[in-house]
Write an enzyme that holds these catalytic residues in place. Structure first.
Site, PDB file in Angstrom:
ATOM      1  N   CYS A  38       0.823  -1.115  -0.088  1.00  0.00           N
ATOM      2  CA  CYS A  38       0.007  -0.016  -0.109  1.00  0.00           C
ATOM      3  C   CYS A  38       1.014   0.988  -0.001  1.00  0.00           C
ATOM      4  O   CYS A  38       1.736   1.308   0.929  1.00  0.00           O
ATOM      5  CB  CYS A  38      -0.755  -0.129   1.210  1.00  0.00           C
ATOM      6  SG  CYS A  38      -1.858   1.487   1.354  1.00  0.00           S
ATOM      7  N   GLU A  84      -3.881   1.153  -5.857  1.00  0.00           N
ATOM      8  CA  GLU A  84      -3.070  -0.008  -6.312  1.00  0.00           C
ATOM      9  C   GLU A  84      -2.883   0.114  -7.811  1.00  0.00           C
ATOM     10  O   GLU A  84      -3.747   0.584  -8.680  1.00  0.00           O
ATOM     11  CB  GLU A  84      -3.428  -1.479  -6.188  1.00  0.00           C
ATOM     12  CG  GLU A  84      -3.648  -1.621  -4.645  1.00  0.00           C
ATOM     13  CD  GLU A  84      -2.251  -1.848  -3.772  1.00  0.00           C
ATOM     14  OE1 GLU A  84      -1.348  -1.655  -4.544  1.00  0.00           O
ATOM     15  OE2 GLU A  84      -2.094  -1.892  -2.574  1.00  0.00           O
TER      16      GLU A  84
END
Length: 230
Positions: free
Chosen positions: A2, A104
């Protein structure tokens, strides 16, 4: 991993959702990046949750300088209890990192396409985090954090092979409890979030640049437009 996320909810909303007595008025942020100050909730006292901003990128107490933090923005749930960089914080200094979406990137032939992930209801949530307090040789005190990651759920899997750990609200107290030292109870919380409770869509490559921090970062785009670098 992340590496970018957003938090655009009002201070009043955060205070209500995370049971906080007070939260400073926060400007909306659409593109938090590593080494920046991010919103978090700590609980050093069992009866009191505390709002703080922490530098994103964990700096262990034994580190010689802050440079290590840029490499420790995430901690793998599978190994967090054993890794020297994280095991002390996992045992004693856990936190909630506040967010309402994250990014992402999907690898394509010529570039990576960013996608924005959020809860289906658009509300705020908390990543499982760890925090540390570091003292520099000159006496500076710096508090930092990392975000835990796990295997992807079915929504994430086509895009990336990891996802951040999103905690269930009913688990906040357990995760924050400073007296809880049982690894098996903590590790049981670190699982993929339900894909049915999430949504995702492609966004502009504007988010690739941390200098871009505006509403345009989270706006849905057609893939043809998304491939045009800005």
């Amino acid at each position: 991993m992340c590496g970018r996320f957003s938090q655009t909810q009002s201070a009043a909303t955060l205070a209500e959702v995370f049971a906080l007595a007070q939260v400073p008025d926060l400007p909306p942020r659409y593109n938090f990046a590593p080494t920046q100050a991010v919103p978090a909730v700590l609980q050093t006292d069992p009866s009191l949750r505390q709002f703080k901003t922490l530098r994103w990128g964990l700096i262990p107490a034994w580190a010689k300088d802050i440079a290590i933090g840029a490499r420790l923005i995430n901690a793998r749930a599978e190994t967090v209890a054993e890794k020297p960089s994280f095991r002390s914080a996992f045992a004693q200094r856990r936190c909630l990192v506040l967010a309402d979406g994250f990014y992402e990137w999907q690898r394509l032939e010529r570039q990576k396409q960013p996608y924005y992930f959020r809860l289906s209801d658009g509300g705020p949530f908390a990543f499982a985090g760890l925090w540390e307090r570091w003292h520099s040789p000159s006496g500076e005190v710096l508090e930092s954090c990392t975000i835990l990651t796990t295997e992807p759920n079915d929504l994430l899997r086509p895009i990336h092979n990891r996802m951040p750990v999103i905690l269930q609200p009913d688990d906040y107290d357990l995760w924050l409890d400073p007296h809880l030292r049982q690894p098996e109870r903590l590790l049981s919380l670190l699982h993929p979030y339900s894909p049915e409770a999430m949504t995702a869509y492609p966004v502009s490559t504007r988010v690739n640049n941390p200098a871009n921090d505006s509403l345009e970062c989270i706006e849905r785009v057609e893939l043809e437009a998304a491939h045009q670098r800005l």
